[in-house]
Enzyme design. Structure first.
Site, PDB file in Angstrom:
ATOM      1  N   HIS A   1     -26.261 -46.031 -21.733  1.00 50.52           N
ATOM      2  CA  HIS A   1     -26.542 -47.428 -22.085  1.00 50.52           C
ATOM      3  C   HIS A   1     -27.521 -48.077 -21.116  1.00 50.52           C
ATOM      4  O   HIS A   1     -27.575 -47.758 -19.941  1.00 50.52           O
ATOM      5  CB  HIS A   1     -25.259 -48.245 -22.250  1.00 50.52           C
ATOM      6  CG  HIS A   1     -24.401 -48.406 -21.030  1.00 50.52           C
ATOM      7  ND1 HIS A   1     -24.573 -49.440 -20.136  1.00 50.52           N
ATOM      8  CD2 HIS A   1     -23.353 -47.681 -20.566  1.00 50.52           C
ATOM      9  CE1 HIS A   1     -23.644 -49.354 -19.181  1.00 50.52           C
ATOM     10  NE2 HIS A   1     -22.907 -48.278 -19.410  1.00 50.52           N
TER      11      HIS A   1
ATOM     12  N   ASP B   1     -27.894 -51.533 -20.658  1.00 47.51           N
ATOM     13  CA  ASP B   1     -27.520 -52.806 -20.030  1.00 47.51           C
ATOM     14  C   ASP B   1     -26.652 -52.608 -18.800  1.00 47.51           C
ATOM     15  O   ASP B   1     -26.062 -51.552 -18.586  1.00 47.51           O
ATOM     16  CB  ASP B   1     -26.764 -53.694 -21.040  1.00 47.51           C
ATOM     17  CG  ASP B   1     -25.422 -53.115 -21.463  1.00 47.51           C
ATOM     18  OD1 ASP B   1     -25.338 -51.892 -21.696  1.00 47.51           O
ATOM     19  OD2 ASP B   1     -24.449 -53.880 -21.567  1.00 47.51           O
TER      20      ASP B   1
ATOM     21  N   ASP C   1     -24.390 -47.685 -13.064  1.00 53.83           N
ATOM     22  CA  ASP C   1     -23.749 -47.753 -14.376  1.00 53.83           C
ATOM     23  C   ASP C   1     -24.673 -48.521 -15.296  1.00 53.83           C
ATOM     24  O   ASP C   1     -24.700 -49.744 -15.260  1.00 53.83           O
ATOM     25  CB  ASP C   1     -22.390 -48.441 -14.232  1.00 53.83           C
ATOM     26  CG  ASP C   1     -21.704 -48.695 -15.556  1.00 53.83           C
ATOM     27  OD1 ASP C   1     -22.149 -48.144 -16.573  1.00 53.83           O
ATOM     28  OD2 ASP C   1     -20.719 -49.464 -15.565  1.00 53.83           O
TER      29      ASP C   1
ATOM     30  N   GLU D   1     -23.575 -52.157 -24.139  1.00 56.02           N
ATOM     31  CA  GLU D   1     -22.312 -51.418 -24.026  1.00 56.02           C
ATOM     32  C   GLU D   1     -21.300 -52.208 -23.221  1.00 56.02           C
ATOM     33  O   GLU D   1     -20.117 -52.224 -23.524  1.00 56.02           O
ATOM     34  CB  GLU D   1     -22.561 -50.059 -23.352  1.00 56.02           C
ATOM     35  CG  GLU D   1     -21.366 -49.107 -23.396  1.00 56.02           C
ATOM     36  CD  GLU D   1     -20.528 -49.100 -22.131  1.00 56.02           C
ATOM     37  OE1 GLU D   1     -19.578 -48.303 -22.064  1.00 56.02           O
ATOM     38  OE2 GLU D   1     -20.773 -49.897 -21.196  1.00 56.02           O
ATOM     39  N   GLU D   2     -21.772 -52.890 -22.190  1.00 60.23           N
ATOM     40  CA  GLU D   2     -20.857 -53.592 -21.272  1.00 60.23           C
ATOM     41  C   GLU D   2     -20.148 -54.770 -21.942  1.00 60.23           C
ATOM     42  O   GLU D   2     -19.159 -55.261 -21.432  1.00 60.23           O
ATOM     43  CB  GLU D   2     -21.619 -54.094 -20.040  1.00 60.23           C
ATOM     44  CG  GLU D   2     -22.223 -52.985 -19.184  1.00 60.23           C
ATOM     45  CD  GLU D   2     -21.178 -52.176 -18.431  1.00 60.23           C
ATOM     46  OE1 GLU D   2     -19.978 -52.456 -18.583  1.00 60.23           O
ATOM     47  OE2 GLU D   2     -21.586 -51.267 -17.685  1.00 60.23           O
TER      48      GLU D   2
ATOM     49  N   ASP E   1     -21.939 -41.120 -18.519  1.00 63.46           N
ATOM     50  CA  ASP E   1     -21.610 -42.440 -17.955  1.00 63.46           C
ATOM     51  C   ASP E   1     -20.321 -42.378 -17.143  1.00 63.46           C
ATOM     52  O   ASP E   1     -19.559 -43.330 -17.112  1.00 63.46           O
ATOM     53  CB  ASP E   1     -21.486 -43.455 -19.119  1.00 63.46           C
ATOM     54  CG  ASP E   1     -21.421 -44.892 -18.642  1.00 63.46           C
ATOM     55  OD1 ASP E   1     -21.791 -45.162 -17.488  1.00 63.46           O
ATOM     56  OD2 ASP E   1     -20.994 -45.753 -19.440  1.00 63.46           O
TER      57      ASP E   1
ATOM     58  N   HIS F   1     -20.010 -52.343 -11.449  1.00 66.80           N
ATOM     59  CA  HIS F   1     -19.968 -53.780 -11.755  1.00 66.80           C
ATOM     60  C   HIS F   1     -19.892 -54.661 -10.524  1.00 66.80           C
ATOM     61  O   HIS F   1     -19.538 -55.825 -10.620  1.00 66.80           O
ATOM     62  CB  HIS F   1     -18.791 -54.141 -12.694  1.00 66.80           C
ATOM     63  CG  HIS F   1     -18.809 -53.391 -13.987  1.00 66.80           C
ATOM     64  ND1 HIS F   1     -17.941 -53.648 -15.008  1.00 66.80           N
ATOM     65  CD2 HIS F   1     -19.609 -52.390 -14.437  1.00 66.80           C
ATOM     66  CE1 HIS F   1     -18.199 -52.820 -16.026  1.00 66.80           C
ATOM     67  NE2 HIS F   1     -19.211 -52.051 -15.681  1.00 66.80           N
TER      68      HIS F   1
HETATM   69 ZN    ZN Z   1     -21.219 -47.666 -18.243  1.00 59.30          ZN
END
Ligand code: ZN
Length: 411
Positions: free
Chosen positions: A80, A82, A143, A177-178, A200, A382
């Protein structure tokens, strides 16, 4: 021309801000995700994937043509674009800590952000490696930019080495995705793949075949409003009822009290006034039946609290979010077996794990593309302490290249 490696691809991608936005209704949720989408499509074209393109919704599609006569199932590598809305991804300044020796990594733009070996136990496998972090004010974006860099570099390897035989390989990069919308506009017909792998995951050597099953729940409480000066015996405040319900929820079913294979009920948002209050929950477990049980728990707690408030009422709405991909993957054991074998050939001890969360793969699996998750070396997602090592990303590249030939050998 610049000689690309997984490292300098990664360092380039993280400088593009691709934070998604749950409040936006558009796809992609933020237009800036397309900035990286364009770079990715260009790099894939440059490598020789002639159909590489970015579509109007921010998805990147590309194909590595087969170079074998065998009928090999079409596999897809997915990552992903984003980054998480939880932490800024603007103006990321990546730092390469070469030859890491276990020291504290103090991030210069905010010296209070320190990445310590004892708080990040996986760092003990990185002695001598090159660890990349952000500079202290943003997340890094490993990520899932580690996954993007690994996939693009695996494409380059496969295109540069026609002696490595493989079937048709599809590439899919998704936006959003997030915020749980990564596959909303994925065109499965166009993708036309049989099996997929999201790249991922966390530690080198891991492959994940199991995610949570997930429901959302919305509890709407209708209270009784009255002028506060004359409310005696009349008012039944919806916000006070909501507070009481939250207090009465079983503590042992909360995220902060559960781990491993245990599920939970988690209130994520509350809003309201005297007349009406709304609590949004997420409900998670590895077994679908437990989700029903947790919905019953919410209902029973609400009913028991409402006994004190004869005129107030509530409604509870449950909606499905995603399901444990193991239900699908168990019917296609070779997807996992070949993944494990590829990890072994890339020089690691394969470890099968479950994820206390979801991936694009959990939804793709139920859309007809069985799709486990392979490591990309991402850690501490994150947040500002996020890190990845160059060597782990390289191992993810090697794993994908082996995976491509293992599918060919077994066809
Ligand atoms: Zn991820």
């Amino acid at each position: 021309m610049l000689q690309y490696t997984v490292q300098n691809r990664f360092l380039k991608y993280v400088t593009v801000d691709t934070q998604s936005d749950p409040a936006s209704k558009a796809t992609p949720s933020t237009e800036k995700q397309k900035d990286l989408g364009r770079i990715l499509a260009d790099e894939l074209l440059e490598i020789g994937l002639e159909d590489a393109h970015l579509d109007e919704y921010g998805y990147v599609y590309a194909t590595i043509p087969a170079n074998t006569d065998k009928a090999v199932p079409v596999i897809c590598f997915c990552a992903h674009i984003d980054t998480s809305p939880d932490c800024s991804g603007k103006n990321v300044q990546p730092i390469v800590h070469a030859n890491y020796q276990g020291r504290d990594l103090v991030l210069p733009d905010d010296p209070e952000v320190v990445i310590r070996l004892d708080e990040h136990p996986d760092l003990k496998y990185q002695i001598g490696n090159d660890v990349i972090t952000a500079s202290g004010t943003t997340l890094l974006g490993a990520d899932n930019k580690a996954g993007l860099a690994a996939i693009v570099d695996a494409c380059r390897q496969l295109m540069d080495h026609p002696e490595i035989k493989h079937g048709t390989i599809k590439i899919l990069f998704t936006p959003d995705e997030e915020i749980g919308r990564g596959v909303d506009k994925a065109d499965m017909q166009k993708l036309a793949a049989d099996f997929g792998y999201t790249i991922d995951g966390e530690s080198a050597g891991t492959i994940e075949n199991e995610t949570f099953s997930a429901d959302g729940a919305q509890l709407k409480i209708k209270g009784i409003s009255a002028h506060p000066g004359f409310a005696k015996g009349k008012m039944e405040s919806a916000i006070k009822i909501a507070g009481k319900i939250l207090v009465e929820l079983p503590r042992k079913l909360s995220p902060e009290a559960t781990s491993a294979k245990e599920g939970f009920i988690h209130p994520v948002c509350i809003s309201g006034h005297v007349e009406e209050a709304i609590i949004d929950f997420i409900i998670r477990d590895f077994e679908d039946e437990k989700l029903e049980k947790y919905a019953t728990v919410i209902r029973e707690v609400a009913e028991s609290v409402l006994q004190e408030f004869p005129y107030a009422s509530f409604t509870l709405k449950i909606y499905e979010q995603y399901r444990n991909m193991k239900q699908v993957l168990d019917q296609h054991q070779q997807v996992i077996d070949y993944g494990m074998e590829a990890i072994k050939r890339a020089g690691m001890e394969p470890r099968l794990r479950s994820i206390r969360g979801g991936t694009d793969g959990s939804r793709l699996s139920f859309m007809g593309l069985p799709c486990p998750n392979i490591f990309a070396g991402e850690h501490a997602f994150h947040g500002k302490e996020e890190w990845v090592s160059v060597q782990d990303m390289q191992k993810a590249v090697d794993t994908m290249v082996h995976l491509a030939s293992i599918w060919e050998e077994n066809s």
